[in-house]
Design a protein around this motif. Structure first.
Motif, short mmCIF file in Angstrom:
data_model
loop_
_atom_site.label_atom_id
_atom_site.label_comp_id
_atom_site.label_asym_id
_atom_site.label_seq_id
_atom_site.Cartn_x
_atom_site.Cartn_y
_atom_site.Cartn_z
N MET A 1 48.32 76.03 12.36
CA MET A 1 47.22 76.24 11.71
C MET A 1 46.22 76.83 12.81
O MET A 1 46.17 76.79 14.07
N THR A 2 45.05 77.51 12.09
CA THR A 2 43.94 78.04 13.29
C THR A 2 43.07 76.93 13.43
O THR A 2 42.57 76.40 12.39
N ILE A 3 42.49 76.88 14.74
CA ILE A 3 41.61 75.89 15.08
C ILE A 3 40.58 76.80 15.72
O ILE A 3 40.49 77.40 16.65
N GLU A 4 39.35 76.40 15.15
CA GLU A 4 38.22 76.92 15.24
C GLU A 4 37.07 76.07 16.07
O GLU A 4 36.25 76.24 16.78
N LYS A 5 36.83 74.95 15.09
CA LYS A 5 35.91 73.97 15.35
C LYS A 5 36.51 72.71 15.48
O LYS A 5 37.29 72.06 14.46
N VAL A 6 36.02 72.15 16.42
CA VAL A 6 36.75 70.58 16.64
C VAL A 6 35.85 69.30 16.94
O VAL A 6 34.62 69.75 17.20
N CYS A 7 36.26 68.46 16.49
CA CYS A 7 35.41 67.07 16.67
C CYS A 7 35.91 66.04 17.57
O CYS A 7 37.35 66.06 17.60
N ILE A 8 35.24 65.70 18.65
CA ILE A 8 35.86 64.82 19.74
C ILE A 8 35.10 63.49 19.72
O ILE A 8 33.92 63.46 19.87
N VAL A 9 36.07 62.30 19.04
CA VAL A 9 35.43 60.98 18.94
C VAL A 9 35.58 60.26 20.07
O VAL A 9 36.79 60.02 20.36
N GLY A 10 34.54 59.72 20.50
CA GLY A 10 34.45 59.29 22.07
C GLY A 10 34.24 60.36 23.08
O GLY A 10 35.07 60.36 24.11
N ALA A 11 33.39 61.23 22.82
CA ALA A 11 33.29 62.27 23.83
C ALA A 11 32.89 61.78 25.27
O ALA A 11 32.89 62.76 26.10
N SER A 12 31.97 60.84 25.36
CA SER A 12 31.37 60.34 26.51
C SER A 12 32.18 59.94 27.55
O SER A 12 31.57 59.80 28.90
N GLY A 13 33.34 59.22 27.35
CA GLY A 13 34.07 58.60 28.29
C GLY A 13 34.85 59.69 29.04
O GLY A 13 34.66 61.08 28.89
N LYS A 14 35.71 59.38 30.16
CA LYS A 14 36.32 60.11 31.19
C LYS A 14 37.26 61.15 30.47
O LYS A 14 37.06 62.31 30.75
N LEU A 15 38.01 60.51 29.55
CA LEU A 15 38.93 61.14 28.79
C LEU A 15 38.26 62.22 27.74
O LEU A 15 38.60 63.36 27.56
N GLY A 16 37.36 61.76 27.27
CA GLY A 16 36.43 62.49 26.19
C GLY A 16 35.94 63.79 26.86
O GLY A 16 35.87 64.93 26.36
N ASP B 1 38.25 71.91 11.98
CA ASP B 1 39.81 72.24 11.87
C ASP B 1 40.53 71.08 12.55
O ASP B 1 41.82 71.02 12.17
N GLY B 2 40.07 70.47 13.53
CA GLY B 2 40.61 69.37 14.43
C GLY B 2 39.72 68.44 14.68
O GLY B 2 38.69 68.53 14.84
N VAL B 3 40.43 67.36 14.72
CA VAL B 3 39.68 65.98 15.20
C VAL B 3 40.70 65.41 16.37
O VAL B 3 41.54 64.85 16.20
N LEU B 4 39.86 64.92 17.83
CA LEU B 4 40.34 64.41 18.63
C LEU B 4 39.84 62.93 18.79
O LEU B 4 38.53 63.05 19.14
N THR B 5 40.41 62.10 18.82
CA THR B 5 40.20 60.77 18.77
C THR B 5 40.48 59.78 19.80
O THR B 5 41.62 59.61 20.13
N VAL B 6 39.69 59.24 20.47
CA VAL B 6 40.16 58.43 21.65
C VAL B 6 39.86 57.02 20.96
O VAL B 6 38.86 56.43 20.74
N LEU B 7 41.16 56.68 20.83
CA LEU B 7 41.35 55.28 19.94
C LEU B 7 41.34 54.08 20.82
O LEU B 7 42.17 53.33 21.08
N VAL B 8 39.82 53.71 21.13
CA VAL B 8 39.86 52.66 21.90
C VAL B 8 39.65 51.23 20.98
O VAL B 8 39.15 51.25 19.80
N PRO B 9 40.17 50.16 21.66
CA PRO B 9 40.08 48.86 21.06
C PRO B 9 38.83 48.02 21.30
O PRO B 9 39.19 46.90 21.62
N TRP B 10 37.57 48.50 21.26
CA TRP B 10 36.49 47.86 21.88
C TRP B 10 36.28 46.84 20.75
O TRP B 10 36.29 46.88 19.39
N GLY B 11 35.77 45.46 21.34
CA GLY B 11 35.50 44.43 20.41
C GLY B 11 36.32 43.97 19.59
O GLY B 11 37.56 44.15 19.64
#
Length: 230
Positions: free
Chosen positions: A1-16, A70-80
């Motif tokens: 699939m063509t990717i043009e716009k992505v969301c990064i969930v957890g963008a402020s961490g080092k990995l993000g 078109d894409g979502v990248l999620t840092v799946l952290v187990p906080w709390g």
């Protein structure tokens, strides 16, 4: 699939932050989600990305952030201990059902039960889980539940399982295997910048759909030994 716009969930961490940079390098339009108190960590990107502040398990925050992506990248952290991981994963799946979904977790997550863990890894997980629950810092069981939901979904998901991480210059795209315990993964080390690279590159790699690759640095001794044997 063509990717043009992505969301990064957890963008402020080092990995993000590494993922933000890799996504910008590929020319993607980027939306970043992070807790309000962490927005300042993204100052160097503020003129290049859209930032949505809020808890990543807040369904309204995720709904706004993933719209049109078109894409979502999620840092799946187990906080709390408030279903942070499972709440985040569920919101992403509910509001971006047709997008390419990439999640980051650790080696402790297993998809088919065929992973083989060393005694030290098992002990590390037990101690970390106990201490986390005791002080209400992390909930590994909720991260497991989040992945159970992802694996059972019919979305276009990939769950990237990271080894131990270190900082340093990029060594290139990590190598992967389906099961922890495979010889290629023995070194158990990946540069964080390369973990992020694998996440972003997975967006356009359809061979990784419905896979849970366990990764390791491509220049580690175990990866080089596997290459030599091949």
């Amino acid at each position: 699939m063509t990717i043009e716009k992505v969301c990064i969930v957890g963008a402020s961490g080092k990995l993000g932050q590494y993922m933000v940079q890799h996504a910008l390098d590929k020319g993607y339009e980027v939306v970043g989600v992070c807790r309000e108190k962490s927005v300042g960590k993204l100052d160097r990107f503020k003129d290049q990305i859209t930032i949505i502040p809020g808890a990543t398990n807040d369904r309204e925050v995720i709904k706004e952030a993933v719209a049109g992506c078109d894409g979502v990248l999620t840092v799946l952290v187990p906080w709390g201990v408030n279903e942070y991981s499972s709440g985040t994963a569920q919101a992403v799946m509910d509001y971006a059902p047709d997008a390419r979904l990439i999640y980051s977790v650790g080696w402790h997550i297993t998809m088919d039960g065929q992973d083989v863990y060393s005694r030290s890894l098992k002990m590390q997980e037990k101690v970390g889980g106990f201490v986390g629950r005791l002080f209400r810092l992390v909930d590994i069981d909720d991260q497991v539940e989040a992945c159970r939901r992802i694996f059972a979904s019919d979305t276009k998901w990939t769950v990237v399982r990271g080894s131990d991480l270190e900082e340093g210059e990029s060594q290139g795209l990590p190598v992967w295997s389906r099961h922890v315990g495979d010889p290629i993964l023995e070194s158990n080390m990946t540069r964080r910048v390369d973990f992020a690279l694998f996440m972003v590159e997975a967006l356009e790699n359809d061979e990784l759909i419905h896979e849970a690759p366990a990764i390791v640095g491509c220049q580690t001794p175990s990866a080089l030994a596997h290459r030599a044997d091949s």
